[in-house]
Design a protein around this motif. Structure first.
Motif, PDB file in Angstrom:
ATOM      1  N   LEU A  98      -0.821  13.161   3.210  1.00 24.35           N
ATOM      2  CA  LEU A  98      -1.407  11.822   3.064  1.00 24.35           C
ATOM      3  C   LEU A  98      -2.559  11.825   2.069  1.00 24.35           C
ATOM      4  N   VAL A  99      -3.350  12.871   2.060  1.00 21.60           N
ATOM      5  CA  VAL A  99      -4.445  12.984   1.087  1.00 21.60           C
ATOM      6  C   VAL A  99      -3.874  13.047  -0.329  1.00 21.60           C
ATOM      7  N   ILE A 100      -2.807  13.814  -0.506  1.00 25.50           N
ATOM      8  CA  ILE A 100      -2.176  13.922  -1.833  1.00 25.50           C
ATOM      9  C   ILE A 100      -1.654  12.558  -2.280  1.00 25.50           C
ATOM     10  N   VAL A 101      -0.971  11.848  -1.387  1.00 21.62           N
ATOM     11  CA  VAL A 101      -0.463  10.514  -1.715  1.00 21.62           C
ATOM     12  C   VAL A 101      -1.620   9.584  -2.079  1.00 21.62           C
ATOM     13  N   PHE A 102      -2.683   9.619  -1.285  1.00 19.69           N
ATOM     14  CA  PHE A 102      -3.858   8.780  -1.508  1.00 19.69           C
ATOM     15  C   PHE A 102      -4.447   9.036  -2.897  1.00 19.69           C
ATOM     16  N   VAL A 103      -4.671  10.292  -3.234  1.00 20.95           N
ATOM     17  CA  VAL A 103      -5.287  10.642  -4.513  1.00 20.95           C
ATOM     18  C   VAL A 103      -4.376  10.248  -5.682  1.00 20.95           C
ATOM     19  N   LEU A 104      -3.100  10.578  -5.607  1.00 20.37           N
ATOM     20  CA  LEU A 104      -2.180  10.245  -6.692  1.00 20.37           C
ATOM     21  C   LEU A 104      -2.049   8.734  -6.878  1.00 20.37           C
ATOM     22  N   ALA A 105      -2.009   7.988  -5.778  1.00 17.93           N
ATOM     23  CA  ALA A 105      -1.893   6.534  -5.882  1.00 17.93           C
ATOM     24  C   ALA A 105      -3.151   5.923  -6.512  1.00 17.93           C
ATOM     25  N   TRP A 106      -4.321   6.459  -6.185  1.00 15.34           N
ATOM     26  CA  TRP A 106      -5.547   5.956  -6.811  1.00 15.34           C
ATOM     27  C   TRP A 106      -5.595   6.309  -8.294  1.00 15.34           C
ATOM     28  N   ILE A 107      -5.088   7.464  -8.661  1.00 12.10           N
ATOM     29  CA  ILE A 107      -5.002   7.796 -10.089  1.00 12.10           C
ATOM     30  C   ILE A 107      -4.125   6.760 -10.788  1.00 12.10           C
ATOM     31  N   GLY A 108      -3.005   6.426 -10.162  1.00 14.02           N
ATOM     32  CA  GLY A 108      -2.131   5.386 -10.711  1.00 14.02           C
ATOM     33  C   GLY A 108      -2.841   4.061 -10.840  1.00 14.02           C
ATOM     34  N   GLN A 109      -3.588   3.681  -9.828  1.00 18.38           N
ATOM     35  CA  GLN A 109      -4.329   2.413  -9.859  1.00 18.38           C
ATOM     36  C   GLN A 109      -5.300   2.365 -11.040  1.00 18.38           C
ATOM     37  N   PHE A 110      -6.073   3.421 -11.181  1.00 15.67           N
ATOM     38  CA  PHE A 110      -7.055   3.429 -12.266  1.00 15.67           C
ATOM     39  C   PHE A 110      -6.381   3.463 -13.637  1.00 15.67           C
ATOM     40  N   TYR A 111      -5.247   4.141 -13.727  1.00 17.01           N
ATOM     41  CA  TYR A 111      -4.483   4.109 -14.970  1.00 17.01           C
ATOM     42  C   TYR A 111      -4.018   2.679 -15.262  1.00 17.01           C
ATOM     43  N   GLY A 112      -3.547   1.993 -14.247  1.00 18.89           N
ATOM     44  CA  GLY A 112      -3.128   0.596 -14.415  1.00 18.89           C
ATOM     45  C   GLY A 112      -4.266  -0.280 -14.910  1.00 18.89           C
ATOM     46  N   HIS A 113      -5.444  -0.043 -14.378  1.00 18.19           N
ATOM     47  CA  HIS A 113      -6.591  -0.844 -14.825  1.00 18.19           C
ATOM     48  C   HIS A 113      -7.046  -0.462 -16.226  1.00 18.19           C
ATOM     49  N   LYS A 114      -6.791   0.787 -16.615  1.00 15.14           N
ATOM     50  CA  LYS A 114      -7.071   1.174 -17.993  1.00 15.14           C
ATOM     51  C   LYS A 114      -6.142   0.398 -18.928  1.00 15.14           C
ATOM     52  N   ILE A 115      -4.875   0.297 -18.559  1.00 12.59           N
ATOM     53  CA  ILE A 115      -3.909  -0.483 -19.342  1.00 12.59           C
ATOM     54  C   ILE A 115      -4.353  -1.950 -19.381  1.00 12.59           C
ATOM     55  N   GLU A 116      -4.760  -2.460 -18.220  1.00 14.69           N
ATOM     56  CA  GLU A 116      -5.173  -3.863 -18.094  1.00 14.69           C
ATOM     57  C   GLU A 116      -6.431  -4.142 -18.907  1.00 14.69           C
TER      58      GLU A 116
END
Length: 143
Positions: A98-116
């Protein structure tokens, strides 16, 4: 604020189609991992775990938005509980996954906001962390 006002403000920083797709993947993963991690808190208060109290408080907040948001979130919680139960039978320790999923998903989120090119909404107001799981399913349940 009303639910529609929350959605409108959240949507301001989620206009890019790639960022929207990333959020529709990562927000549910973050929600799932947070629920799972909350349920891993070993503190019992009678028959209830401390994490379940936090979940109940969040449901109380959703109730300020109406009955439909509460029901949608209850549905998401039931799905999380089922998946956590099934995953717990095959993955140990579950909290580590769950920690791995949490960290990877937040990396994805911040990448999305970088694109945005815009900051995540929760940096303005932490309540947006609770709006995200509703926002990703708004087209299904809130027309």
């Amino acid at each position: 604020m009303t639910l529609q006002e929350w959605f409108a403000e959240y949507g301001e920083s989620h206009q890019n189609s790639k960022n929207k797709i990333i959020h529709k993947i990562c927000v549910p993963l973050i929600f799932f991992s947070v629920v799972g991690l909350l349920l891993q808190i070993p503190v019992q208060m009678g028959p209830i775990k401390l994490g379940e109290i936090f979940i109940a408080i969040a449901l109380g907040w959703y109730s300020t938005l109406g009955m439909k948001p509460v029901m949608v979130m209850l549905g998401q919680l039931v799905l999380c509980y089922i998946l956590l139960y099934l995953l717990g039978m095959v993955i140990q320790p579950l909290w580590a996954a769950l920690v791995i999923v949490f960290v990877l998903a937040w990396i994805g989120q911040f990448y999305g906001h970088k694109i945005e090119g815009k900051k995540p909404s929760f940096l303005k107001d932490l309540q947006f962390l609770l709006i995200g799981p509703l926002w990703v399913v708004k087209d299904l349940f809130f027309k």
